[in-house]
Design an enzyme around this catalytic site. Sequence first.
Site, mmCIF file in Angstrom:
data_model
loop_
_atom_site.group_PDB
_atom_site.id
_atom_site.type_symbol
_atom_site.label_atom_id
_atom_site.label_comp_id
_atom_site.label_asym_id
_atom_site.label_seq_id
_atom_site.Cartn_x
_atom_site.Cartn_y
_atom_site.Cartn_z
ATOM 1 C CB CYS A 1 1.135 1.290 1.833
ATOM 2 S SG CYS A 1 0.407 0.938 2.755
ATOM 3 C CB CYS B 1 -1.128 4.001 3.625
ATOM 4 S SG CYS B 1 -0.857 2.662 2.387
#
Length: 325
Positions: free
Chosen positions: A227, A145
Amino acid sequence: MTTQRPPDQESGPSAGPLLSPRAAAALQADPMDAESCCRRRWRCLLICAALLVVIGAVVAGVLLHVRRQRELAKWRGPGSTTHLAEIVLGRCFAYTQLKRPELRDKDCHQIWNAFKNVFVHKNQCNITEEDYQPLLKLTNQNIPCGKSLFWSKSGNLAHQYTKVQPQLLTLEDTLVGYMVDGLRWCGDEGSSELNSGSCPDWKEDCNNNPNFVFWKTVSKWFAESACGVAQVMLNGSLPEAFSKNSIFGSVEIYNLHPGKVSVLQAWMMHDIEGKSRDSCSSSSINELRSILKQRGINFNCQNDYRPAKLLQCVSHSEHASCSRI
Ligand code: AVW
């Protein structure tokens, strides 16, 4: 009465007193010389024959290849990269064994076969995203992420940046992108060979060709994998840094998951020697902002992001703009 010696005894080693020892030795050596000379001649003949066979086979192979390549379809784009298989396999092994050893269990031969099966013996204008799914499955990897870096018309700087900041990843820093970055590939419907003479051009032949469909498919996967905060590097030396027709503008922004990606952070970079044509406050960037807003993703834009600008200044250290960053 004289007794005659049998003729074989006259020339034999026991000729004794009739021949000098040297002559006798010479006589003895002669048949051996003749035999080894004969053997050498045979060996020479065999080597020459073998060489002729090898040369003949090579010439025939080359002629056959040239003839087959001439029979392959003619497109308007450049042909497959020479030694494609070796390059792709080599890059796959380099990536999985050296660059990211945590991926050492990937099977590069299986990956190459899955890649090749997409376009070998196929209609080169009818390739689908579905065709690339087995390859994507085999090369799949986790993107942490906050570490995805997208780019549009700024590939060089983006790739230089991830070289010095390797925790960030562009698509070309993932296995599937790394293997074929900058390469070209296509096959032929009527042959099992790669077409090294020409490949379909996106504009002039067809867009459902092996290269374009590949970049669309893997870009989609890369966007879906993002993400947290995602980054994008844009080129503000172009009149429109954000183009709806680019892969970034037509594929990637529509495949960011709103629930997963909180913000898209844009870095608007300008060539040091070039003009500044676009900036974070332009209409093209407003368009990007509004597309993302509709999709529930926040957007931030920064002109000449300092760490990337420092990188540009490495090769333009004397430029006025580099003395005040
Ligand atoms: P572009 P996009 N190797 O500069 O926003 C070979 O217009 O359209 O920028 N060809 C490639 C590569 C590559 N590594 N990458 C894209 N292409 C093709 C992938 C593709 O057909 C990354 F994730 C594209 O239309 C970036 O975030 C054209 O070259 C994003 O897509 C020129 O790209 C950049 O595509």
